[in-house]
Motif scaffolding. Structure first.
Motif, PDB file in Angstrom:
ATOM      1  N   PHE A  57       0.850  -1.204   0.000  1.00 46.51           N
ATOM      2  CA  PHE A  57       0.000   0.000   0.000  1.00 46.51           C
ATOM      3  C   PHE A  57       0.883   1.251   0.000  1.00 46.51           C
ATOM      4  N   THR A  58       0.284   2.395  -0.351  1.00 51.26           N
ATOM      5  CA  THR A  58       0.995   3.661  -0.255  1.00 51.26           C
ATOM      6  C   THR A  58       0.546   4.390   1.014  1.00 51.26           C
ATOM      7  N   ILE A  59       1.318   5.403   1.404  1.00 53.37           N
ATOM      8  CA  ILE A  59       1.081   6.088   2.685  1.00 53.37           C
ATOM      9  C   ILE A  59       0.951   7.591   2.462  1.00 53.37           C
ATOM     10  N   ILE A  60      -0.123   8.173   3.000  1.00 58.42           N
ATOM     11  CA  ILE A  60      -0.240   9.630   3.139  1.00 58.42           C
ATOM     12  C   ILE A  60      -0.195   9.906   4.638  1.00 58.42           C
ATOM     13  N   GLU A  61       0.782  10.683   5.098  1.00 55.61           N
ATOM     14  CA  GLU A  61       0.796  11.071   6.517  1.00 55.61           C
ATOM     15  C   GLU A  61      -0.098  12.294   6.682  1.00 55.61           C
ATOM     16  N   ASP A  62      -1.115  12.191   7.520  1.00 57.63           N
ATOM     17  CA  ASP A  62      -1.880  13.384   7.884  1.00 57.63           C
ATOM     18  C   ASP A  62      -1.141  14.032   9.057  1.00 57.63           C
ATOM     19  N   ALA A  63      -0.254  14.972   8.689  1.00 60.66           N
ATOM     20  CA  ALA A  63       0.586  15.664   9.677  1.00 60.66           C
ATOM     21  C   ALA A  63       0.026  17.059   9.949  1.00 60.66           C
ATOM     22  N   SER A  64      -1.303  17.173   9.885  1.00 57.66           N
ATOM     23  CA  SER A  64      -1.959  18.466  10.120  1.00 57.66           C
ATOM     24  C   SER A  64      -1.549  19.091  11.451  1.00 57.66           C
ATOM     25  N   HIS A  65      -1.227  18.229  12.448  1.00 56.19           N
ATOM     26  CA  HIS A  65      -0.884  18.725  13.791  1.00 56.19           C
ATOM     27  C   HIS A  65       0.621  18.887  13.974  1.00 56.19           C
ATOM     28  N   ALA A  66       1.420  18.475  12.987  1.00 53.99           N
ATOM     29  CA  ALA A  66       2.787  18.063  13.357  1.00 53.99           C
ATOM     30  C   ALA A  66       3.928  18.796  12.683  1.00 53.99           C
ATOM     31  N   ILE A  67       3.670  19.921  11.969  1.00 53.74           N
ATOM     32  CA  ILE A  67       4.829  20.639  11.412  1.00 53.74           C
ATOM     33  C   ILE A  67       5.694  21.125  12.582  1.00 53.74           C
ATOM     34  N   GLY A  68       7.001  20.996  12.419  1.00 54.85           N
ATOM     35  CA  GLY A  68       7.908  21.387  13.501  1.00 54.85           C
ATOM     36  C   GLY A  68       8.286  20.229  14.408  1.00 54.85           C
ATOM     37  N   GLY A  69       7.575  19.094  14.268  1.00 56.86           N
ATOM     38  CA  GLY A  69       7.925  17.899  15.028  1.00 56.86           C
ATOM     39  C   GLY A  69       8.989  17.088  14.290  1.00 56.86           C
ATOM     40  N   ARG A  70       9.503  16.064  14.973  1.00 53.50           N
ATOM     41  CA  ARG A  70      10.529  15.222  14.359  1.00 53.50           C
ATOM     42  C   ARG A  70      10.209  13.755  14.620  1.00 53.50           C
ATOM     43  N   TYR A  71      10.715  12.909  13.731  1.00 56.58           N
ATOM     44  CA  TYR A  71      10.654  11.463  13.950  1.00 56.58           C
ATOM     45  C   TYR A  71      12.035  10.909  13.649  1.00 56.58           C
ATOM     46  N   ARG A  72      12.633  10.255  14.640  1.00 59.14           N
ATOM     47  CA  ARG A  72      14.029   9.802  14.534  1.00 59.14           C
ATOM     48  C   ARG A  72      14.902  10.971  14.081  1.00 59.14           C
ATOM     49  N   ASP A  73      15.600  10.834  12.933  1.00 59.83           N
ATOM     50  CA  ASP A  73      16.553  11.876  12.544  1.00 59.83           C
ATOM     51  C   ASP A  73      15.949  12.935  11.625  1.00 59.83           C
ATOM     52  N   ASP A  74      14.662  12.834  11.326  1.00 55.74           N
ATOM     53  CA  ASP A  74      14.091  13.696  10.287  1.00 55.74           C
ATOM     54  C   ASP A  74      12.962  14.566  10.802  1.00 55.74           C
ATOM     55  N   PRO A  75      12.820  15.764  10.204  1.00 61.23           N
ATOM     56  CA  PRO A  75      11.620  16.552  10.490  1.00 61.23           C
ATOM     57  C   PRO A  75      10.388  15.823   9.949  1.00 61.23           C
ATOM     58  N   VAL A  76       9.266  15.934  10.638  1.00 55.52           N
ATOM     59  CA  VAL A  76       8.008  15.447  10.072  1.00 55.52           C
ATOM     60  C   VAL A  76       7.790  16.225   8.769  1.00 55.52           C
ATOM     61  N   GLY A  77       7.456  15.497   7.700  1.00 57.80           N
ATOM     62  CA  GLY A  77       7.305  16.140   6.393  1.00 57.80           C
ATOM     63  C   GLY A  77       8.406  15.741   5.427  1.00 57.80           C
ATOM     64  N   SER A  78       9.406  15.006   5.910  1.00 55.03           N
ATOM     65  CA  SER A  78      10.525  14.617   5.040  1.00 55.03           C
ATOM     66  C   SER A  78      10.104  13.621   3.972  1.00 55.03           C
ATOM     67  N   CYS A  79       8.989  12.908   4.209  1.00 56.93           N
ATOM     68  CA  CYS A  79       8.508  11.851   3.291  1.00 56.93           C
ATOM     69  C   CYS A  79       9.467  10.660   3.241  1.00 56.93           C
ATOM     70  N   ARG A  80      10.317  10.502   4.218  1.00 59.50           N
ATOM     71  CA  ARG A  80      11.224   9.347   4.231  1.00 59.50           C
ATOM     72  C   ARG A  80      10.449   8.031   4.348  1.00 59.50           C
ATOM     73  N   TYR A  81       9.317   8.066   5.061  1.00 61.39           N
ATOM     74  CA  TYR A  81       8.569   6.836   5.315  1.00 61.39           C
ATOM     75  C   TYR A  81       7.206   6.819   4.620  1.00 61.39           C
ATOM     76  N   SER A  82       7.004   7.747   3.672  1.00 61.19           N
ATOM     77  CA  SER A  82       5.669   7.849   3.069  1.00 61.19           C
ATOM     78  C   SER A  82       5.766   8.413   1.665  1.00 61.19           C
ATOM     79  N   ASP A  83       4.650   8.374   0.951  1.00 62.17           N
ATOM     80  CA  ASP A  83       4.600   8.915  -0.403  1.00 62.17           C
ATOM     81  C   ASP A  83       4.279  10.405  -0.386  1.00 62.17           C
TER      82      ASP A  83
END
Ligand SMILES: *Cc1c(COP(=O)(O)O)cnc(C)c1O
Length: 385
Positions: free
Chosen positions: A152-178
């Motif tokens: 499957f493909t992934i859309i992250e609904d990061a409506s709440h999360a600009i400025g946050g981070r996951y592991r080494d990346d800013p949320v929004g990097s698309c490292r784990y999603s399309d």
């Protein structure tokens, strides 16, 4: 009334918007690409499309991923309705994956179990939309691994999360999603009044979403079916929308993003302070997984109803009467009348339903003062006594 969320608008923000009013372009000018470039470079994503809301971004994201009738899209029941509605706009079926009882995000283990079951029935989802509740990233490595396994493909609904981070990346990097989607509604982390953005590292998805934002029209000869007949020429290649952001909105965004890290740092301070002030009360405070740095859009608490005399509604009403603009994020999406009419029943997603029965979002925004925060805590303490 102390609201649960509120924008923080500076004189620089106001000046940025007024400058656009005096300029040649109110929409489709230089500010939209400037803001897109800023968000792309902040997150590390290759491409960004600014639109008039996160809801629109979710819609064109689903369209770009070819979601249509006969497809399944899965998301969290503990979200705003837009996370699910985007699939319905495309004629797809929606289903939900229950939340983790500890961090309240879509649970990767429940997702794995549901995928194994769906595979046997030939009902695998085309797209999964994890929602980063309160600004805390979901466990994206686990969800991404399942996407590889089940296709499957992934859309992250990061409506709440600009400025946050996951592991080494800013949320929004698309490292784990399309595709990743942000909202710039005034209660969110930074604002453009109304506004949203879709980010991607995939050039084809970028091209497609850029077209869908403007009626499905292209001015790029490389995308056209026919030879351009002259300098006026454009082609509509598919049915798109007018989902454009204005230059006024984008100018506000370019100014707001200067203070994004400051806003998120302040939200983290307030969250830590709530954690300390609320310790030992008959409630559960939010927990953050080790891999995440939360942007703290929301600070919800969960009442331990078996340890207090008042009901959820009574505590809620007492706080409102005391001038605290608490809210509930969220009533489970699958229990909305629209989704009930599609066949969803109470009991299907018990963790999200339990959350809806005992959660209360306390005030959380950068300009919240410590005195106001103390006032919130004092009143809450009285309500729980
Ligand atoms: C706010 C929000 C949206 C919709 O954002 P708009 O910009 O208002 O369209 C979508 N999903 C979640 C989780 C939200 O909180």
């Amino acid at each position: 009334m102390i609201p649960y969320g509120r924008q923080d608008i500076s004189q620089d923000d106001i000046d940025a918007v007024v400058d656009v009013l005096r300029s040649d372009f109110l929409t489709q000018g230089p500010k939209v690409p400037e803001f897109e470039q800023q968000v792309a470079s902040y997150t590390g994503a290759a491409h960004a499309i600014a639109v008039n809301s996160a809801t629109s971004a979710l819609h064109i994201a689903c369209m770009a991923l070819d979601v249509g009738p006969g497809d399944m899209v899965w998301t969290s029941p503990n979200s705003f309705v837009a996370s699910a509605n985007c699939a319905r706009y495309c004629g797809a079926e929606v289903d939900f994956v229950d939340i983790d009882p500890n961090n309240w995000n879509l649970c990767p283990q429940k997702l794995a179990d549901k995928l194994a079951h769906a595979e046997k029935q030939n009902r695998l989802p085309k797209v999964v939309i994890p929602v980063h509740l309160c600004g805390q990233s979901c466990d994206m490595a686990a969800i991404h691994a399942l996407a590889q396994e089940y296709g499957f493909t992934i859309i992250e609904d990061a409506s709440h999360a600009i400025g946050g981070r996951y592991r080494d990346d800013p949320v929004g990097s698309c490292r784990y999603s399309d595709i990743v989607v942000f909202s710039f509604h005034p209660v969110k982390i930074i604002t453009t009044a109304e506004g949203g953005m879709a980010l991607t590292n995939n050039a084809d998805l970028f091209e497609r979403m850029a077209r869908l934002r403007t009626h499905g029209i292209t001015r790029d000869p490389a995308q056209m079916v026919n030879e351009p007949a002259g300098p006026w020429y454009y082609e509509q290649l598919e049915l798109g929308y007018n989902y454009r952001m204005t230059d006024l909105q984008a100018a506000l965004g370019t100014s707001q993003i200067q203070r994004l890290d400051e806003f998120v740092a302040r939200r983290n301070e307030l969250a830590k302070r709530y954690d300390q002030l609320l310790a030992n009360l008959p409630i559960h405070c939010p927990t953050v997984i080790a891999d995440a740095y939360s942007s703290w859009h929301l600070y919800p608490i969960r009442l331990q109803l078996d340890r207090i005399k008042r009901s959820h509604r009574e505590v809620f009403e007492a706080l409102r009467e005391g001038g605290i603009g608490v809210n509930l994020h969220y009533m489970p999406v699958h229990l909305q009348p629209y989704y009930r009419a599609l066949g969803f029943e109470p009991g299907l997603f018990p963790e999200a339903e339990a959350y809806g029965r005992d959660a209360i979002s306390l005030p959380m925004f950068p300009k919240l003062t410590e005195e106001s925060q103390d006032q919130v805590v004092r009143l809450l303490r009285e309500c729980l006594a």
